[in-house]
Design a protein around this motif. Structure first.
Motif, short mmCIF file in Angstrom:
data_model
loop_
_atom_site.label_atom_id
_atom_site.label_comp_id
_atom_site.label_asym_id
_atom_site.label_seq_id
_atom_site.Cartn_x
_atom_site.Cartn_y
_atom_site.Cartn_z
N GLY A 218 0.96 -1.27 0.05
CA GLY A 218 0.13 0.16 -0.07
C GLY A 218 0.74 1.41 0.08
O GLY A 218 0.22 2.52 0.03
N MET A 219 2.20 1.25 -0.23
CA MET A 219 3.08 2.21 -0.18
C MET A 219 3.14 3.03 -1.56
O MET A 219 3.61 4.04 -1.85
CB MET A 219 4.35 1.74 0.47
CG MET A 219 4.63 1.61 1.54
SD MET A 219 4.24 3.15 2.74
CE MET A 219 5.73 4.13 2.40
N ALA A 220 2.56 2.43 -2.69
CA ALA A 220 2.59 3.14 -3.99
C ALA A 220 1.13 3.16 -4.46
O ALA A 220 0.29 2.19 -4.10
CB ALA A 220 3.23 2.23 -4.92
N LEU A 221 0.78 3.89 -5.54
CA LEU A 221 -0.51 3.93 -5.97
C LEU A 221 -0.72 2.68 -6.79
O LEU A 221 0.05 2.04 -7.07
CB LEU A 221 -0.76 5.19 -6.74
CG LEU A 221 -0.78 6.51 -6.22
CD1 LEU A 221 -0.99 7.59 -7.16
CD2 LEU A 221 -1.92 6.53 -5.17
N ALA A 347 -6.76 -3.20 4.58
CA ALA A 347 -5.49 -2.71 4.55
C ALA A 347 -5.45 -1.28 3.84
O ALA A 347 -5.49 -1.25 2.74
CB ALA A 347 -4.39 -3.62 4.33
N LEU A 348 -4.99 -0.29 4.57
CA LEU A 348 -5.08 0.99 4.13
C LEU A 348 -4.08 1.22 2.91
O LEU A 348 -2.62 0.85 3.27
CB LEU A 348 -4.72 1.92 5.49
CG LEU A 348 -5.02 3.63 5.17
CD1 LEU A 348 -6.54 3.86 4.43
CD2 LEU A 348 -4.56 4.30 6.44
N THR A 349 -3.99 1.80 2.07
CA THR A 349 -2.98 2.20 1.10
C THR A 349 -2.89 3.78 0.97
O THR A 349 -3.64 4.41 1.68
CB THR A 349 -3.27 1.95 -0.38
OG1 THR A 349 -4.01 2.61 -0.95
CG2 THR A 349 -3.88 0.53 -0.35
N VAL A 350 -1.85 4.06 0.57
CA VAL A 350 -1.44 5.70 0.44
C VAL A 350 -2.51 6.55 -0.50
O VAL A 350 -2.60 7.70 -0.21
CB VAL A 350 -0.12 6.00 -0.50
CG1 VAL A 350 1.15 5.65 0.45
CG2 VAL A 350 0.03 5.11 -1.61
#
Ligand code: FES
Length: 579
Positions: A218-221, A347-350
């Motif tokens: 989730g650290m990148a689009l 799970a949350l992403t950016v």
């Protein structure tokens, strides 16, 4: 939405440098203005650092200056103030003894750059193998809002009608040369086809794996990982990420919000589905250590065990990243995991959304590239974690890259004390070795090499290759390139250089590998093992400079080979100013 200072919700840390009329504020602002920035840019809007691993000696990231311009455009559009900052770039193909020795140095440098400078949020512009984990690790230890933008893979290589996969083809061709199946002239001609565009390795090697890990975490689009470096959509992704980081700063959406246990579980399962690199194991464990998530080798085995490898890319399969992108890329894989109950959907992403919201509408456009489950390359595609008296701390093997007939194997050890010993002996026609032997390589772990080089997939002896044999069981404390393949046991822990049992294996000892039982056994009586260990003496440690720091503080591969003093998050409190 564009923000103006009037709508900005709180005072940002960059204002400690820029937001006032004291001598120090004038000093910080005034000097930056030598680049032509108008005064109103210092009015409280977020300063976004574009942490760029561009470098001409990091050819895989050679196009990142151009991509940074698109990131900047996005940041300007959203009301931020972009500043491009060069950071340590650990190039996989030039750094010696191995880029892995510099991953922690790069992570440490990035962490300090973020904390010591007026940065409110960061775009991590990465690509080559170590650049992606090192920047994520550094950002995680500051916990400043950060988004990953990878440079994207190279286009397919083609040579005489065949796909040339970065690394994979190189290993294959060099074995063909030794076996007399390919001429040196053809090898040199093939070199021209190996890297025909900007970008990272086009196989599912470590760079593509880590780009996929960043997206799965989730650290990148969504969709970032597979877009080819030269595709216009890569530049669109960069611009959208620039816009997004400004909103992330506004929302104070930090790495610790994204890098939760749920996210790491998603990444591990994704690695199984894509047939990802074994290098992801050390990088993901190290990253988890930065955010205090208690992830272990056993999580890798447990979570990956039921995940079929469905991405048909080299080195496990046939195609390359360009085709993966055309087929729909990683969102299709994540959707498949979600449908199979193997994705933590919330799970949350950016992006600010749960990962399932990002991938639920993904479509598979090519079932030859992203396979149906019944045609999976490996039913159990995760990383097998082996234990036993030869690897009490664990060792890893990638089943999708191994030979099924060698997954249970008992053979006689042929020992190489270090990589120089291997190089000196391997082509010797008198070496007592055949295809049933187990090749054992020592002293190539984090402290041993130092840096834990990618030599674990040591080439087979020419006399065995000439018989048409292409795989043997190999065991070491080294790593293996993500582009490589074979029945290769890696990361054996504790490593030989600290007195792990690998250190006392001798020629002729019987070794048993049983992947189904997750067992790696040295068939030598326990008393004899104890006697040999008592006689063992440690190799000399490097003296002076970074090598000494590295050797003193690097931890074992089983926990990610981070430095002991870099574990954890130290935050981004603004340091005192001495001016
Ligand atoms: Fe840089 Fe493969 S060597 S991505």
């Amino acid at each position: 939405m564009t923000f103006t200072p009037a709508t900005w919700p709180r005072k940002l840390r960059s204002q400690e440098w820029y937001g006032g009329t004291s001598r120090d504020h004038i000093y910080h602002r005034g000097w930056l203005k030598n680049q032509g920035y108008p005064h109103d840019l210092f009015d409280g809007r977020p300063v976004i650092g574009i942490l760029n691993t561009w470098g001409e000696l990091t050819p895989c990231n050679g196009h990142l200056r151009e991509l940074a311009e698109k990131v900047k455009a996005g940041i300007w559009e959203a009301g931020g103030f972009p500043l491009e900052v060069p950071v340590f770039s650990a190039s996989e193909n030039t750094f010696r003894p191995t880029a892995m020795m510099y991953r922690n140095l790069a992570a440490m440098a990035v962490e300090e750059v973020m904390r010591a400078q007026p940065i409110d949020g960061a775009v991590l512009l990465v690509g080559c193998d170590k650049t992606t984990p090192s920047l994520m690790m550094g950002a995680a230890s500051t916990d400043l809002p950060s988004i990953v933008v990878t440079g994207g893979p190279m286009l397919n290589g083609w040579f005489r009608g065949e796909r040339v996969g970065s690394g994979t083809a190189l290993w294959q061709m060099s074995e063909d040369i030794k076996a007399g199946k390919m001429s040196k002239e053809d090898f040199l001609e093939a070199e021209q086809a190996m890297s025909r565009s900007s970008g990272t390795c086009n196989t599912m090697g470590t760079a593509s794996t880590m780009a996929s890990m960043a997206e799965a975490l989730g650290m990148a689009l969504s969709g970032n990982a597979a877009i080819p470096a030269v595709d216009a959509r890569r530049r669109v992704m960069a611009q959208l990420s620039g816009r997004r980081i400004v909103q992330m700063v506004k929302d104070d959406l930090k790495p610790s919000d994204v890098l939760t246990r749920a996210a790491f579980e998603n990444a591990i399962r994704t690695n199984g589905a894509i047939g990802g690199s074994t290098n992801a194991v050390v990088h993901i464990l190290a990253l988890a250590g930065r955010v205090g998530v208690n992830l272990t080798l056993d999580d890798w085995d447990r979570l990956g065990r039921d995940v079929p490898t469905v991405v048909n890319l080299m080195p496990s399969g046939k195609y390359l990243m360009e085709e993966f992108f055309y087929a729909g890329g990683l969102p299709v894989v994540l959707k498949r995991l979600g449908e199979g109950g193997m994705l933590n959907k919330d799970a949350l992403t950016v992006s600010g959304s749960g990962i399932w919201d990002e991938v639920r509408d993904a479509v598979n456009w090519n079932e030859a590239v992203i396979l149906p489950v019944e045609k999976a390359l490996a039913a159990s595609g995760g990383i097998a974690v082996l234990r036993g008296n030869l690897a009490p701390g664990g060792a890893v093997l990638k089943p999708s890259a191994a030979s099924p007939e060698l997954m249970f194997h008992r053979g006689r050890a042929v020992v190489f004390e270090d990589i120089d010993d291997y190089k000196a002996k391997i082509a010797d026609e008198d070496l007592d070795i055949d295809e049933t032997s187990v090749m054992v390589l020592k002293n190539c772990g984090p402290k041993g090499y130092p840096g834990m080089s990618e030599v674990g997939n040591m080439g087979l002896p020419p006399k065995v290759l000439r018989k048409g044999i292409t795989d043997m069981v190999r065991i070491s404390d080294a790593r293996m390139s993500g582009t490589a393949y074979g029945t290769v046991v890696l990361h054996t822990s504790p490593e030989a250089a600290v007195g792990g049992p690998l250190a006392i294996v001798r020629d002729g000892d019987m070794i048993e590998l049983d992947v189904a039982a997750r067992r790696l056994h040295l068939d030598v009586p326990e008393e004899e093992i104890a006697r040999r260990l008592a006689e063992w003496t440690a190799p000399e440690a490097p003296v002076g400079g970074y090598a000494q720091l590295f050797h003193t503080h690097v931890e074992g591969a089983d926990t990610g080979a981070d430095f002991d003093f870099l574990r954890g998050c130290r935050g981004a409190a603004v340091p005192k100013d001495s001016h």
